[in-house]
Design an enzyme around this catalytic site. Sequence first.
Site, PDB file in Angstrom:
ATOM      1  N   GLU A 146      -3.462  -2.465  -2.548  1.00  0.00           N
ATOM      2  CA  GLU A 146      -3.017  -3.314  -3.636  1.00  0.00           C
ATOM      3  C   GLU A 146      -3.603  -2.700  -4.914  1.00  0.00           C
ATOM      4  OE1 GLU A 146      -4.121  -7.425  -3.212  1.00  0.00           O
ATOM      5  OE2 GLU A 146      -3.264  -7.919  -5.178  1.00  0.00           O
TER       6      GLU A 146
ATOM      7  N   ARG B  22     -12.949  -3.513   9.906  1.00  0.00           N
ATOM      8  CA  ARG B  22     -13.150  -2.932   8.583  1.00  0.00           C
ATOM      9  C   ARG B  22     -14.520  -2.288   8.510  1.00  0.00           C
ATOM     10  NH1 ARG B  22     -12.612  -5.231   3.643  1.00  0.00           N
ATOM     11  NH2 ARG B  22     -10.657  -6.100   4.284  1.00  0.00           N
TER      12      ARG B  22
ATOM     13  N   LYS C 129     -12.879  -5.195  -3.704  1.00  0.00           N
ATOM     14  CA  LYS C 129     -12.498  -4.834  -5.073  1.00  0.00           C
ATOM     15  C   LYS C 129     -12.846  -5.955  -6.027  1.00  0.00           C
ATOM     16  CE  LYS C 129      -8.287  -2.620  -3.620  1.00  0.00           C
ATOM     17  NZ  LYS C 129      -7.429  -3.722  -3.221  1.00  0.00           N
TER      18      LYS C 129
HETATM   19  P1  ATP Z   1     -10.503  -5.353  -0.974  1.00  0.00           P
HETATM   20  O1  ATP Z   1     -11.032  -6.702  -0.591  1.00  0.00           O
HETATM   21  O2  ATP Z   1     -11.564  -4.354  -1.157  1.00  0.00           O
HETATM   22  O3  ATP Z   1      -9.576  -5.427  -2.141  1.00  0.00           O
HETATM   23  P2  ATP Z   1      -8.218  -5.189   0.639  1.00  0.00           P
HETATM   24  O4  ATP Z   1      -8.046  -5.147   2.107  1.00  0.00           O
HETATM   25  O5  ATP Z   1      -7.728  -6.403  -0.055  1.00  0.00           O
HETATM   26  O6  ATP Z   1      -9.704  -4.870   0.302  1.00  0.00           O
HETATM   27  P3  ATP Z   1      -6.120  -3.429   0.003  1.00  0.00           P
HETATM   28  O7  ATP Z   1      -5.902  -2.643  -1.230  1.00  0.00           O
HETATM   29  O8  ATP Z   1      -5.200  -4.523   0.312  1.00  0.00           O
HETATM   30  O9  ATP Z   1      -7.588  -3.943  -0.063  1.00  0.00           O
HETATM   31  O10 ATP Z   1      -6.269  -2.457   1.248  1.00  0.00           O
HETATM   32  C1  ATP Z   1      -5.497  -1.323   1.501  1.00  0.00           C
HETATM   33  C2  ATP Z   1      -5.763  -0.885   2.911  1.00  0.00           C
HETATM   34  O11 ATP Z   1      -7.120  -0.517   3.066  1.00  0.00           O
HETATM   35  C3  ATP Z   1      -5.482  -2.002   3.899  1.00  0.00           C
HETATM   36  O12 ATP Z   1      -4.752  -1.492   4.978  1.00  0.00           O
HETATM   37  C4  ATP Z   1      -6.846  -2.457   4.304  1.00  0.00           C
HETATM   38  O13 ATP Z   1      -6.846  -2.944   5.604  1.00  0.00           O
HETATM   39  C5  ATP Z   1      -7.685  -1.192   4.166  1.00  0.00           C
HETATM   40  N1  ATP Z   1      -9.076  -1.523   3.895  1.00  0.00           N
HETATM   41  C6  ATP Z   1      -9.561  -2.226   2.852  1.00  0.00           C
HETATM   42  N2  ATP Z   1     -10.886  -2.395   2.955  1.00  0.00           N
HETATM   43  C7  ATP Z   1     -11.265  -1.760   4.086  1.00  0.00           C
HETATM   44  C8  ATP Z   1     -12.509  -1.560   4.751  1.00  0.00           C
HETATM   45  N3  ATP Z   1     -13.647  -2.041   4.270  1.00  0.00           N
HETATM   46  N4  ATP Z   1     -12.501  -0.850   5.907  1.00  0.00           N
HETATM   47  C9  ATP Z   1     -11.369  -0.345   6.393  1.00  0.00           C
HETATM   48  N5  ATP Z   1     -10.166  -0.496   5.833  1.00  0.00           N
HETATM   49  C10 ATP Z   1     -10.095  -1.192   4.688  1.00  0.00           C
HETATM   50 MG    MG Z   2      -5.771  -7.004  -0.275  1.00  0.00          MG
END
Ligand code: ATP
Ligand code: MG
Length: 553
Positions: free
Chosen positions: A33, A257, A267
């Site tokens: 995202e 994760r 983020k």
């Molecule tokens: P954040 O809370 O940091 O914004 P998110 O999952 O909302 O994390 P996205 O941008 O939606 O962030 O994630 C993009 C991809 O990265 C998704 O497939 C997500 O599952 C993966 N991802 C995000 N954080 C992690 C993590 N800590 N470990 C492994 N994969 C991750």
């Molecule tokens: Mg997300």
Amino acid sequence: MSEERSLNFIEEIIENDLSSGKYETLITRFPPEPNGYLHIGHAKAICLNFGLTQKYGGYTNLRFDDTNPVTEKTEYVDSQQHDIKWLGFQWKNELYTSDYFDTLYDYAVTLIKKGLAYVDHSTAEEIAELKGTPTEAGKNSPYRSRSIEENLDLFGRMKAGEFPDGACTLRALIDMASPNMIMRDPVIYRIKHAAHHRTGDKWCIYPMYDFAHGQSDSIETITHSICTLEYVPHRELYDWLIEKLEIFPSKQYEFARLNVSYTVMSKRKLLQLVNEGVVSGWDDPRMPTISGLRRRGYTPESIREFCERIGIAKRENLIELSLLEFCVREHLNKTATRVMAVLDPIKLIITNYPEGKEEILIGENNPEAEDKGGSREIPFSNELWIEREDFMEEPAKKWFRLAPGALVRLKHAYIVKCDSFVKDAEGNITELRCSYVPESKSGEDTSGINVKGTIHWVSSKHAKHAEVRMYDRLFTAESPDSEDGDFKDYLNPDSITVIKQAYIEPYLTDANRDSKYQFIRKGYYCLDKDSSPEHLIFNRTVSLKDAWAKTNK
Ligand code: ATP
Ligand code: MG
């Protein structure tokens, strides 16, 4: 880089799917995202998704999951692309969920026509109230039994902007008694009168994650849609929507994760640190972001190696920050140029070395590299800077460095003996007076003298100034997220130490942002982006040894 390892559970599934002929081509996607900069957790997902298609063929799409107009920015899109490329991966197609808004709208209409979605005028609170609990069935919304025609009309008017934010939603009509709360008529569209970073004012209704993600996977014929464990309960809805819409059957698989100790990994929280000025920006070298790690001096190889070593787990765990540091230390050991820098200087005068004489000594750049990394010229003279900690007025047992009457080798140069020292009025040592052994020059030593200690130095006449920034953990708690109170209560007040004036070899005047250095006996360093030829600034990537290993294990 690593030794052979056994297949992880996702590789096993893929090997089966390819050998059974279920799929001919493996297609994965990385779906960030664009609401912040990527962090080391994303690096894990990037290495996994791109790594699988590197291994098994096929390709990986980069899809920006941009369904929330309020938090998304083009700045983030650009930085995310840059970080993925820097890590060493190339996507096949650059795609945006927002490009599918028309198709997704049509899918919603299809559901309505099948009697599987309805427009609900309940407020968010009312919806929550009727949702039930995990052990208690929910109740049907009073709007659930609307006719298909009425729903089509209302949904069209939602799109046309006739309703304010929150006035109504589109919900899938599934089962208010499902044991899986997510299946209790989930909201799939909401009204948000907000401009989108790509579609501008075209839309005032936006699909929810669950209605956008799986359908986007299906549009792109993603074969294996890999996400993190929080999405396990969403899988049922993912499959339900694909089945009812009769579209390409993408499949979702979940892994744990990545959590790393002494940092936070969301983020939203990282944005808070940026906005509140706790750090200097997304690329502050203390941040767990890819841009922060890059600025700190991490290499793509070391991050990929880290992701490989931690493997793919099905259960949440906490990975030690020291493993990440180990990986970068290992890579830099093989690649970094060795140089000498004195961070806490004290003057050393060689009384029997002719004043005004200069010698050019030759130093190997990297004894660990096959070609030794080439060599460089190091000027030597009668006046040097050495590290204050390399002298002890009253030496401890087994002290092999400088002390009154003691001998030590100056790296790449001569053996010197400390004859006397000078103190200022406050009792601080300001100068060491030494004599050197002329026939002890490194590489052509005929002195027959054996010394146990070697120290680094810089010729004071030739030395350049530099600012040196040293970093430590950003948090004092192993898991700041799971402690009581706010995660910011656990910030490490000593996460940065700045040395305003260190002395460095003149060779480093030509340092560039891509070069990595070992300040010998000190650690690995790189030039910071704030550096200029007039004001050199180096970041410590990592110390030579794990400073925390003894106290914390
Ligand atoms: P954040 O809370 O940091 O914004 P998110 O999952 O909302 O994390 P996205 O941008 O939606 O962030 O994630 C993009 C991809 O990265 C998704 O497939 C997500 O599952 C993966 N991802 C995000 N954080 C992690 C993590 N800590 N470990 C492994 N994969 C991750
Ligand atoms: Mg997300």
